[in-house]
Design an enzyme around this catalytic site. Structure first.
Site, PDB file in Angstrom:
ATOM      1  N   TYR A  78      38.245  42.838  50.171  1.00  0.00           N
ATOM      2  CA  TYR A  78      38.625  43.901  49.227  1.00  0.00           C
ATOM      3  C   TYR A  78      38.396  45.234  49.741  1.00  0.00           C
ATOM      4  CZ  TYR A  78      38.125  40.022  45.797  1.00  0.00           C
ATOM      5  OH  TYR A  78      38.360  38.756  44.931  1.00  0.00           O
TER       6      TYR A  78
ATOM      7  N   LEU B 295      40.207  37.787  32.386  1.00  0.00           N
ATOM      8  CA  LEU B 295      40.987  38.789  31.478  1.00  0.00           C
ATOM      9  C   LEU B 295      42.389  38.652  31.575  1.00  0.00           C
ATOM     10  CD1 LEU B 295      38.476  41.633  30.968  1.00  0.00           C
ATOM     11  CD2 LEU B 295      38.465  39.779  29.385  1.00  0.00           C
TER      12      LEU B 295
ATOM     13  N   ASP C 244      30.546  40.009  42.284  1.00  0.00           N
ATOM     14  CA  ASP C 244      31.442  39.197  42.832  1.00  0.00           C
ATOM     15  C   ASP C 244      32.472  40.284  44.036  1.00  0.00           C
ATOM     16  OD1 ASP C 244      32.941  36.216  43.248  1.00  0.00           O
ATOM     17  OD2 ASP C 244      34.511  37.938  43.058  1.00  0.00           O
TER      18      ASP C 244
ATOM     19  N   ASN D  98      39.778  28.766  45.332  1.00  0.00           N
ATOM     20  CA  ASN D  98      41.081  28.376  45.294  1.00  0.00           C
ATOM     21  C   ASN D  98      41.275  27.192  46.218  1.00  0.00           C
ATOM     22  OD1 ASN D  98      42.380  30.951  44.300  1.00  0.00           O
ATOM     23  ND2 ASN D  98      41.460  31.931  45.828  1.00  0.00           N
TER      24      ASN D  98
ATOM     25  N   HIS E   3      37.418  31.775  50.905  1.00  0.00           N
ATOM     26  CA  HIS E   3      38.141  32.329  49.904  1.00  0.00           C
ATOM     27  C   HIS E   3      39.201  31.651  49.580  1.00  0.00           C
ATOM     28  CE1 HIS E   3      39.441  36.839  48.532  1.00  0.00           C
ATOM     29  NE2 HIS E   3      39.717  36.083  47.522  1.00  0.00           N
TER      30      HIS E   3
HETATM   31  N1  LIG Z   1      38.803  34.241  44.517  1.00  0.00           N
HETATM   32  C1  LIG Z   1      40.154  34.568  44.072  1.00  0.00           C
HETATM   33  O1  LIG Z   1      41.026  34.652  45.092  1.00  0.00           O
HETATM   34  C2  LIG Z   1      40.364  36.162  43.367  1.00  0.00           C
HETATM   35  C3  LIG Z   1      41.424  36.541  42.995  1.00  0.00           C
HETATM   36  C4  LIG Z   1      41.397  37.581  42.139  1.00  0.00           C
HETATM   37  C5  LIG Z   1      40.054  38.243  41.729  1.00  0.00           C
HETATM   38  N2  LIG Z   1      39.170  37.716  41.879  1.00  0.00           N
HETATM   39  C6  LIG Z   1      37.874  38.370  41.291  1.00  0.00           C
HETATM   40  O2  LIG Z   1      37.693  38.501  39.802  1.00  0.00           O
HETATM   41  C7  LIG Z   1      37.580  39.609  39.699  1.00  0.00           C
HETATM   42  C8  LIG Z   1      38.298  39.876  38.306  1.00  0.00           C
HETATM   43  O3  LIG Z   1      39.720  40.031  38.551  1.00  0.00           O
HETATM   44  P1  LIG Z   1      40.602  41.073  38.194  1.00  0.00           P
HETATM   45  O4  LIG Z   1      39.696  42.366  37.950  1.00  0.00           O
HETATM   46  O5  LIG Z   1      41.636  41.236  38.978  1.00  0.00           O
HETATM   47  O6  LIG Z   1      41.150  40.636  36.759  1.00  0.00           O
HETATM   48  P2  LIG Z   1      40.336  40.547  35.440  1.00  0.00           P
HETATM   49  O7  LIG Z   1      39.018  40.442  35.237  1.00  0.00           O
HETATM   50  O8  LIG Z   1      41.424  39.396  34.672  1.00  0.00           O
HETATM   51  O9  LIG Z   1      40.890  41.962  34.567  1.00  0.00           O
HETATM   52  C9  LIG Z   1      40.210  43.099  34.798  1.00  0.00           C
HETATM   53  C10 LIG Z   1      40.802  44.246  34.582  1.00  0.00           C
HETATM   54  O10 LIG Z   1      41.085  44.441  33.076  1.00  0.00           O
HETATM   55  C11 LIG Z   1      40.989  45.711  32.501  1.00  0.00           C
HETATM   56  N3  LIG Z   1      39.813  45.811  31.710  1.00  0.00           N
HETATM   57  C12 LIG Z   1      38.498  45.389  31.851  1.00  0.00           C
HETATM   58  N4  LIG Z   1      37.877  45.529  30.718  1.00  0.00           N
HETATM   59  C13 LIG Z   1      38.676  46.253  29.866  1.00  0.00           C
HETATM   60  C14 LIG Z   1      38.540  46.629  28.557  1.00  0.00           C
HETATM   61  N5  LIG Z   1      37.263  46.337  28.027  1.00  0.00           N
HETATM   62  N6  LIG Z   1      39.215  47.136  28.020  1.00  0.00           N
HETATM   63  C15 LIG Z   1      40.613  47.321  28.492  1.00  0.00           C
HETATM   64  N7  LIG Z   1      40.995  46.854  29.676  1.00  0.00           N
HETATM   65  C16 LIG Z   1      39.904  46.226  30.246  1.00  0.00           C
HETATM   66  C17 LIG Z   1      40.666  46.643  33.715  1.00  0.00           C
HETATM   67  O11 LIG Z   1      42.148  46.970  34.457  1.00  0.00           O
HETATM   68  P3  LIG Z   1      42.773  48.285  33.992  1.00  0.00           P
HETATM   69  O12 LIG Z   1      41.912  49.275  33.344  1.00  0.00           O
HETATM   70  O13 LIG Z   1      43.504  48.800  35.152  1.00  0.00           O
HETATM   71  O14 LIG Z   1      43.731  47.649  32.952  1.00  0.00           O
HETATM   72  C18 LIG Z   1      40.198  45.637  34.684  1.00  0.00           C
HETATM   73  O15 LIG Z   1      40.042  45.954  36.023  1.00  0.00           O
HETATM   74  C19 LIG Z   1      38.025  40.650  40.713  1.00  0.00           C
HETATM   75  O16 LIG Z   1      37.300  41.696  40.865  1.00  0.00           O
HETATM   76  C20 LIG Z   1      37.467  39.728  42.019  1.00  0.00           C
HETATM   77  O17 LIG Z   1      35.873  39.839  42.209  1.00  0.00           O
HETATM   78  C21 LIG Z   1      38.958  36.619  42.932  1.00  0.00           C
END
Ligand SMILES: NC(=O)c1ccc[n+]([C@@H]2O[C@H](COP(=O)([O-])OP(=O)(O)OC[C@H]3O[C@@H](n4cnc5c(N)ncnc54)[C@H](OP(=O)(O)O)[C@@H]3O)[C@@H](O)[C@H]2O)c1
Length: 317
Positions: free
Chosen positions: A51, A209, A46, A152, A121
């Site tokens: 980005y 997460l 994704d 969204n 988006h």
């Molecule tokens: N449609 C939208 O408006 C929208 C908005 C936001 C995101 N997204 C999509 O959703 C994806 C995920 O969002 P996100 O990356 O912000 O949030 P997330 O998936 O909830 O959190 C991921 C973060 O958690 C930490 N993590 C992941 N696996 C881990 C593990 N095994 N142990 C410890 N920490 C771990 C890492 O950050 P750290 O290591 O820095 O702690 C990682 O970058 C984005 O990349 C994007 O593709 C879409």
């Protein structure tokens, strides 16, 4: 594998989030994460054209460029790439001409002939929805995009999109991408999942997460000591109620030899209409938890326990 809505996309049930590429993961780290994800069976990525425009020195498109270079270098079979339009600084909004130009720019950065899954988006209410729906339909007709989706959008606006697409005979959305996880439930369950059920849309939740909170590494609402730019957004959930969810995830995960992160992803996969949660990894070491979350099956009792402990989640939390 899981099918996304009514599409012919049959994917690994965990999508790798691409907003870290060109942000907290540089090109080499991003390649390593992508390699580890695909080596472990993952095939669904994704990203978005915007980005990671928010990083000083970036202009948007960095994540797509890294993914494109990785695709060119590795030539993987059957990898599905989803991207999005409306937030890139040079291609803001959802006017028809902009959607077309943004899609062409994404195709060039990704180095592919067609985008597998193309999201609006964010809703753009300054443009008549009929114009946006027509622009997305035209991309499918012209072969630039294989499937369309929305992120969204409110439930009502998704209904409106579908009504216009049906009336004008253009491609229907196959997926919806909302903010959804164990600490952010109500809004999605009350307003989005019913629409996804009615129209056979695959739910692809983001922030699966809770920016890292649902890995269990934040035990205080004070983010001090955590270096990640995601720390503030994640630590805010570490209230007493939030930590009760972490405790329940830990106990249930232990019964399966699974981590808190994997267990929280398995809970999302058990929710109605969810096709594949999105989660990102900054390092290769974080990837195995994501892969495990795609494979772990919780029992109905375990899902019920997690439903109960997370029931307090306020709308818009
Ligand atoms: N449609 C939208 O408006 C929208 C908005 C936001 C995101 N997204 C999509 O959703 C994806 C995920 O969002 P996100 O990356 O912000 O949030 P997330 O998936 O909830 O959190 C991921 C973060 O958690 C930490 N993590 C992941 N696996 C881990 C593990 N095994 N142990 C410890 N920490 C771990 C890492 O950050 P750290 O290591 O820095 O702690 C990682 O970058 C984005 O990349 C994007 O593709 C879409």
């Amino acid at each position: 594998m899981t099918r996304i809505g009514t599409s012919d996309l049959n994917v690994f049930p965990l999508s790798l989030g691409g907003n870290v590429f060109g942000w907290t993961a540089d090109r080499d780290a991003s390649f390593a994460v992508l390699d580890a994800f695909t080596a472990g069976g993952g095939d669904f990525i994704d990203t978005a054209d915007a980005y990671s425009a928010w990083v000083p020195g970036n202009s948007g498109g960095e994540s797509e460029t890294i993914i494109g270079e990785w695709l060119a270098s590795r030539k993987p079979q059957n990898v599905v790439v989803a991207t999005k339009v409306s937030q890139h600084p040079d291609f803001k909004g959802l006017a028809a001409a902009n959607v077309r130009k943004a899609a062409e720019a994404s195709l060039a950065r990704l180095g592919v002939d067609a985008i597998d899954l193309y999201y609006a988006h964010f809703d753009d209410e300054t443009v008549p929805l009929e114009e946006t729906v027509g622009a997305f339909g035209q991309l499918v007709t012209d072969g630039l995009v294989k499937n369309i989706a929305v992120s969204n959008y409110t439930g009502d606006r998704i209904r409106e999109w579908i009504e216009i697409a049906e009336r004008t005979g253009v491609a229907l959305p196959v997926a919806v991408q909302p903010h959804y996880n164990l600490v952010h439930r109500n809004e999605v369950e009350e307003t989005i999942i019913p629409v996804a059920e009615e129209f056979d849309l695959g739910l692809v939740p983001y922030y699966s997460l809770a920016s890292g909170f649902l890995t269990g590494k934040y035990r205080s609402t004070d983010a001090a000591g955590h270096e990640s730019p995601r720390a503030q957004g994640a630590a805010k959930y570490a209230t007493d109620a939030g930590l009760r969810i972490i405790d329940a995830l830990e106990e249930i995960g232990q019964a399966h030899g699974a981590s808190i992160a994997a267990t929280s992803l398995a809970w999302l996969r058990a929710q109605p209409t969810v096709a594949a949660p999105i989660a990102s990894a900054r390092t290769v070491e974080q990837v195995p938890d994501l892969l495990a979350g795609a494979r772990l099956e919780l029992t109905a009792d375990e899902v019920q326990t997690l439903n109960a402990v997370s029931e307090w989640t306020p709308t818009h939390a």
